[in-house]
Design a protein around this motif. Structure first.
Motif, PDB file in Angstrom:
ATOM      1  N   ALA A  82       0.816  -1.208   0.000  1.00 14.50           N
ATOM      2  CA  ALA A  82       0.000   0.000   0.000  1.00 14.50           C
ATOM      3  C   ALA A  82       0.850   1.258   0.000  1.00 14.50           C
ATOM      4  O   ALA A  82       0.352   2.350  -0.275  1.00 14.50           O
ATOM      5  CB  ALA A  82      -0.933   0.006   1.206  1.00 14.50           C
ATOM      6  N   ASP A  83       2.131   1.114   0.304  1.00 10.82           N
ATOM      7  CA  ASP A  83       3.044   2.259   0.377  1.00 10.82           C
ATOM      8  C   ASP A  83       3.826   2.355  -0.925  1.00 10.82           C
ATOM      9  O   ASP A  83       4.915   1.810  -1.075  1.00 10.82           O
ATOM     10  CB  ASP A  83       3.987   2.084   1.572  1.00 10.82           C
ATOM     11  CG  ASP A  83       4.842   3.318   1.824  1.00 10.82           C
ATOM     12  OD1 ASP A  83       4.815   4.230   0.980  1.00 10.82           O
ATOM     13  OD2 ASP A  83       5.533   3.343   2.857  1.00 10.82           O
ATOM     14  N   ARG A  84       3.258   3.087  -1.872  1.00 10.67           N
ATOM     15  CA  ARG A  84       3.858   3.160  -3.209  1.00 10.67           C
ATOM     16  C   ARG A  84       5.256   3.764  -3.170  1.00 10.67           C
ATOM     17  O   ARG A  84       6.127   3.396  -3.963  1.00 10.67           O
ATOM     18  CB  ARG A  84       2.942   3.964  -4.132  1.00 10.67           C
ATOM     19  CG  ARG A  84       3.445   4.121  -5.549  1.00 10.67           C
ATOM     20  CD  ARG A  84       2.359   4.680  -6.455  1.00 10.67           C
ATOM     21  NE  ARG A  84       1.821   5.928  -5.965  1.00 10.67           N
ATOM     22  CZ  ARG A  84       2.305   7.123  -6.275  1.00 10.67           C
ATOM     23  NH1 ARG A  84       3.361   7.213  -7.078  1.00 10.67           N
ATOM     24  NH2 ARG A  84       1.748   8.221  -5.815  1.00 10.67           N
ATOM     25  N   MET A 133      -7.879   4.409  -2.369  1.00  9.05           N
ATOM     26  CA  MET A 133      -6.470   4.537  -2.705  1.00  9.05           C
ATOM     27  C   MET A 133      -5.671   3.341  -2.205  1.00  9.05           C
ATOM     28  O   MET A 133      -4.816   2.794  -2.927  1.00  9.05           O
ATOM     29  CB  MET A 133      -5.910   5.830  -2.116  1.00  9.05           C
ATOM     30  CG  MET A 133      -6.572   7.094  -2.646  1.00  9.05           C
ATOM     31  SD  MET A 133      -6.422   7.266  -4.447  1.00  9.05           S
ATOM     32  CE  MET A 133      -4.672   7.565  -4.594  1.00  9.05           C
ATOM     33  N   GLU A 134      -5.924   2.906  -0.977  1.00  9.02           N
ATOM     34  CA  GLU A 134      -5.189   1.777  -0.420  1.00  9.02           C
ATOM     35  C   GLU A 134      -5.457   0.502  -1.212  1.00  9.02           C
ATOM     36  O   GLU A 134      -4.534  -0.253  -1.549  1.00  9.02           O
ATOM     37  CB  GLU A 134      -5.569   1.567   1.042  1.00  9.02           C
ATOM     38  CG  GLU A 134      -4.809   0.429   1.698  1.00  9.02           C
ATOM     39  CD  GLU A 134      -5.210   0.202   3.142  1.00  9.02           C
ATOM     40  OE1 GLU A 134      -4.432  -0.434   3.874  1.00  9.02           O
ATOM     41  OE2 GLU A 134      -6.317   0.632   3.538  1.00  9.02           O
ATOM     42  N   HIS A 137      -3.764   0.675  -4.636  1.00  9.52           N
ATOM     43  CA  HIS A 137      -2.305   0.551  -4.528  1.00  9.52           C
ATOM     44  C   HIS A 137      -1.894  -0.908  -4.382  1.00  9.52           C
ATOM     45  O   HIS A 137      -0.941  -1.368  -5.022  1.00  9.52           O
ATOM     46  CB  HIS A 137      -1.797   1.347  -3.323  1.00  9.52           C
ATOM     47  CG  HIS A 137      -1.668   2.809  -3.596  1.00  9.52           C
ATOM     48  ND1 HIS A 137      -1.706   3.758  -2.606  1.00  9.52           N
ATOM     49  CD2 HIS A 137      -1.499   3.509  -4.756  1.00  9.52           C
ATOM     50  CE1 HIS A 137      -1.570   4.967  -3.137  1.00  9.52           C
ATOM     51  NE2 HIS A 137      -1.447   4.833  -4.437  1.00  9.52           N
ATOM     52  N   LEU A 141      -1.936  -1.364  -8.566  1.00  8.27           N
ATOM     53  CA  LEU A 141      -0.666  -0.738  -8.913  1.00  8.27           C
ATOM     54  C   LEU A 141       0.535  -1.612  -8.580  1.00  8.27           C
ATOM     55  O   LEU A 141       1.496  -1.679  -9.362  1.00  8.27           O
ATOM     56  CB  LEU A 141      -0.535   0.604  -8.190  1.00  8.27           C
ATOM     57  CG  LEU A 141      -1.310   1.773  -8.801  1.00  8.27           C
ATOM     58  CD1 LEU A 141      -1.200   3.002  -7.909  1.00  8.27           C
ATOM     59  CD2 LEU A 141      -0.803   2.096 -10.197  1.00  8.27           C
TER      60      LEU A 141
END
Length: 269
Positions: A82-84, A133-134, A137, A141
């Motif tokens: 989740a931490d791009r 968003m989370e 991600h 992503l």
């Protein structure tokens, strides 16, 4: 590298290390995200039994009790997908673990499916922006960022990428939330695009779309409500999904790319 001195070459301990190094270099290697439980756990067990070297990724440190496979702690990387912003560092760490060797398979299995505080599905009307968003991600992503970051290693092996999508990517589901469902639909479309882009480099990209599989992500009441709708009359097991993944990573699937294989007991018939 110079010749091995005669006294060292004759040492059985050196021979053992040399044999282990040769065996390591000859083995196929795969990276699996979300490997600590459910489908990812079953995939690792099956590939490990077949002799593959497995590099696992998850948000948590390696759990030797839950994951009793060979070299687990040495081949585990803690990654918060989740931490791009931290994904480039995670890719760099995976490259270190690969040590310049080819990557024969990347399985993007990790996924999150948040619920409301009451346990109900989150709809398109009430899903917070932060949750959208989370979910995207992690579920959408991260697969392409990992595949791009490890592209050279995949191309060197003429390897295989598998994105784990879901039955909910093609229909409204009574338990899966909107963000989860749309992220899986987007991942299915991404799989086709990746397959077209990666094919000329010898890398195959496919997706597997599980239906109702007996894992921790299965919501309470799923089996009672949905099993009667499944023609095969039962919920699937993680091992059944793992075997399809193994097929897609094998030479038997050497001409298969850009496909999304449904694994749902006929639920979508």
């Amino acid at each position: 590298m110079g010749a091995i001195p005669r006294d060292i070459a004759g040492c059985p301990f050196h021979a053992d290390r040399a044999a282990l190094a040769a065996d390591r270099d000859a083995r196929k290697t795969m990276i699996v995200t979300g490997a600590s439980r459910g489908i990812g756990h079953a995939i690792v067990r099956l590939f490990a039994e077949a002799g593959w070297r497995i590099i696992t990724c998850s948000r948590r440190p390696f759990d030797a009790v839950r994951c009793p496979w060979e070299s687990g702690p040495e081949n585990h990387v803690v990654i918060n997908l989740a931490d791009r912003a931290n994904l480039p560092a995670a890719v760099a760490e995976l490259k270190v673990r690969l040590g310049g060797r080819p990557l024969h398979a990347l399985i993007n299995n990790a996924g999150i499916s948040p619920k409301a505080d009451t346990g109900e599905r989150l709809t398109s009307l009430d899903t917070p922006i932060e949750t959208w968003m989370e979910v995207f991600h992690v579920n959408f992503l991260a697969p392409i960022l990992l595949a791009r970051g490890l592209f050279d290693e995949l191309a060197a092996a003429r390897g295989s990428v598998i994105n784990v999508t879901s039955i909910v990517g093609s229909r409204v589901h009574p338990f899966a939330g909107t963000a989860y469902a749309t992220s899986k639909a987007a991942l299915a479309a991404l799989t086709r695009e990746m397959a077209a882009d990666f094919a000329r480099h010898g890398v195959r990209v496919n997706a597997i779309a599980p239906g109702e599989i007996r894992t921790d992500i299965l919501s309470p009441g799923t089996e009672e409500r949905l099993q009667p709708l499944i023609p095969m009359g039962r919920i699937g097991e993680p091992e059944e999904v793992a075997r399809v993944a193994y097929f897609l990573c094998s030479d038997a699937a050497s001409y298969v790319t850009g496909q999304e294989l449904a694994i749902n007991g006929g639920q979508t018939l």
